[in-house]
Design an enzyme around this catalytic site. Structure first.
Site, mmCIF file in Angstrom:
data_model
loop_
_atom_site.group_PDB
_atom_site.id
_atom_site.type_symbol
_atom_site.label_atom_id
_atom_site.label_comp_id
_atom_site.label_asym_id
_atom_site.label_seq_id
_atom_site.Cartn_x
_atom_site.Cartn_y
_atom_site.Cartn_z
ATOM 1 N N MET A 79 1.761 -11.635 2.460
ATOM 2 C CA MET A 79 2.407 -12.658 3.282
ATOM 3 C C MET A 79 1.826 -12.704 4.701
ATOM 4 O O MET A 79 1.060 -11.841 5.109
ATOM 5 C CB MET A 79 3.914 -12.400 3.342
ATOM 6 N N HIS A 80 2.234 -13.732 5.430
ATOM 7 C CA HIS A 80 2.066 -13.855 6.885
ATOM 8 C C HIS A 80 0.654 -14.176 7.360
ATOM 9 O O HIS A 80 0.451 -14.422 8.541
ATOM 10 C CB HIS A 80 2.514 -12.576 7.621
ATOM 11 N N ASP A 235 4.467 -11.628 -1.990
ATOM 12 C CA ASP A 235 4.325 -10.473 -2.883
ATOM 13 C C ASP A 235 5.632 -9.756 -3.183
ATOM 14 O O ASP A 235 5.879 -9.365 -4.330
ATOM 15 C CB ASP A 235 3.278 -9.498 -2.336
#
Length: 484
Positions: A79-80, A235
């Protein structure tokens, strides 16, 4: 057949399941991380595509007929990450990853704006996407001026697969631009970073169709063109789908590189002050909360490296029976900490060392320190309104029964060990691909695996662990005071 693609920090996994959710086979390809400066962590998105092609080629070589029968694909990814495209869909710079801390000043500035916590339900952490774009604007203005689309890592793979700029709720909740309660982009939060909705991908739920496989890739892989690609998940939400952690009160503890204490919720329960992440789940009308520690198995891997012993050898020296804490404490803050401190500058430490502090004592302290970090997350979840009565263990570190005994005793909740099988993010992604392709009931698909064993808290050591946890809790402010 249904295909799950999981883009991890260290590699891509392609997992094939049949309609009965039996794993048929998998392929894998490794990835490297570039660290050009201290605190930086980047990857080239082109490497994700190459790794994905390698993993699928491996799967095709072993299971060509089964791959040809694929009817749906799901995506999962770390992520991110900030993947920046220009108006011609060309990548503008390497992707800034989740564990990159360069934007800590920008994150603090955004977090000081009360709209962010109010609308996202979260602190603006340095690892999130919005402060990364603020950093690019401040430090690479020529790049920022060309940004036409911002994609999360797995959604760049979706763009490669489908030609579409699309995302879903669980991953987008980690950007600091999503109104997490309303499950939509926030125009005012985007404007606060000099962006607008035109630069964002369109949104669907993780169980919905989000594009179709391009004909040229279908031809290369020997599959049908136009196969639906599911929205997928970040995830941790994908792992939750794989573990069946989708109903209120269901929870898992993940002992991976980082550590996660994850709980599914039927409603939106934000409490940003606790440093708990409150995100949308991959399933509609569902949310989740998680406490995150940045160095779980990474802490044991660090000790392994400096001691010259493999991680399994270190834990084997402790034996099977859980021991009382020795008085040596370890803070697992090797790369800072998220829950409960949101402190990217704090670093780890041992305290209480003596001449008799053997290698085994240090190993024990590391395992206990990670267990107590999970206890911090448990307490943070409590303040956010979530009470856990048991957790399921996943991740590489869960192979250590001693570690699981320490976690069960530190948390004072039973820890379930699932039966052997692959229930991770790639499996969850494949389940989402199945749902998107068939319209199946998500709750009927995302069931929990059978429990192989349950580890109960050690009642005889509960008091000793409680005392050790209080010592552990006292160390952060003391260490912070002399390192700030």
């Amino acid at each position: 057949m249904y295909l799950g693609l999981d883009l991890g920090t260290s590699g891509v996994k392609a997992l094939l399941i049949d309609a009965g959710q039996t794993v048929i086979g998998s392929g894998h390809a490794s990835l490297d991380v570039s660290r050009p400066h201290p605190g930086w962590s980047e990857q080239n998105p082109a490497d994700w595509v190459r790794a994905c092609e390698t993993a699928i080629a491996e799967l095709k070589s072993a299971h060509p007929k089964e791959l040809a029968a694929v009817k749906g694909i799901g995506l999962s990814g770390h992520m991110h990450g900030a993947t920046l495209l220009d108006a011609s869909d060309q990548v503008l710079r390497p992707c800034i990853l989740w564990n990159d801390t360069r934007s800590h000043a920008e994150a603090a500035t955004l977090d000081a704006d009360p709209r962010f916590r109010k609308l996202t339900g979260n602190i603006v952490f340095p690892g999130f996407t919005a402060p990364k774009l603020a950093w690019v604007k401040n430090n690479e203005p020529a790049v920022f001026a060309k940004v036409a689309k911002v994609l999360l890592p797995k959604d760049f793979l979706r763009f490669w697969l489908t030609g579409e700029h699309m995302s879903e709720m669980s991953d987008s909740a980690g950007t600091s631009w999503l109104d997490v309660g309303k499950r939509r982009w926030s125009p005012e939060l985007l404007a606060a970073t000099s962006l607008d909705e035109k630069q964002m991908p369109s949104l669907v739920e993780g169980t919905e169709k989000a594009g179709a496989l391009r004909a040229d890739l279908a031809s290369k892989w020997g599959v049908q063109a136009g196969i639906p690609i599911a929205g997928g998940a970040g995830d941790n939400a994908a792992s939750a789908c794989g573990m069946g952690t989708v109903g209120a009160g269901h929870a898992f503890v993940s002992l991976g590189t980082s550590g996660v204490l994850f709980s599914a919720n039927a409603s939106y329960l934000p409490n940003p002050a606790s440093a708990v992440h409150t995100f949308c789940h991959a399933l509609p009308n569902t949310w989740h909360q998680m406490g995150v520690i940045l160095s779980a198995t990474d802490s044991l891997n660090w000790l392994s490296e400096v001691s010259g012993k493999k991680a399994g050898e270190l834990t084997a020296e402790l034996g099977e029976a859980l021991k009382a804490p020795s008085g040596v404490s370890f803070l697992p803050y090797l790369s800072g900490e998220r829950t409960p401190y949101n402190d990217s500058a704090i670093r780890g430490s041992f305290t209480g060392l003596a001449h008799e502090s053997s290698r085994a004592v240090l190993t024990q302290a590391v395992l206990e320190g990670v267990a107590f970090a999970f206890r911090d997350s448990l307490e943070a979840l409590k303040t956010a309104g979530t009470i856990l009565t048991r957790v399921t263990a996943i991740g590489g570190g869960s192979r250590s029964r001693y570690w699981l005994k320490a976690i069960a005793t530190a948390l004072q909740v039973p820890v379930d060990i699932p039966a052997d099988g692959d229930f991770g993010a790639a499996f969850g992604a494949a389940r989402l691909g199945l749902i998107a392709a068939t319209g199946a009931d998500p709750l009927a698909v995302c069931t929990a695996p059978k429990t192989d064993a349950t580890i109960e808290p050690d009642s005889g050591l509960g008091s000793a662990y409680a005392d050790a946890y209080q010592r552990y809790r006292a160390l952060y402010p003391a260490i912070k005071a002399v390192t700030a």
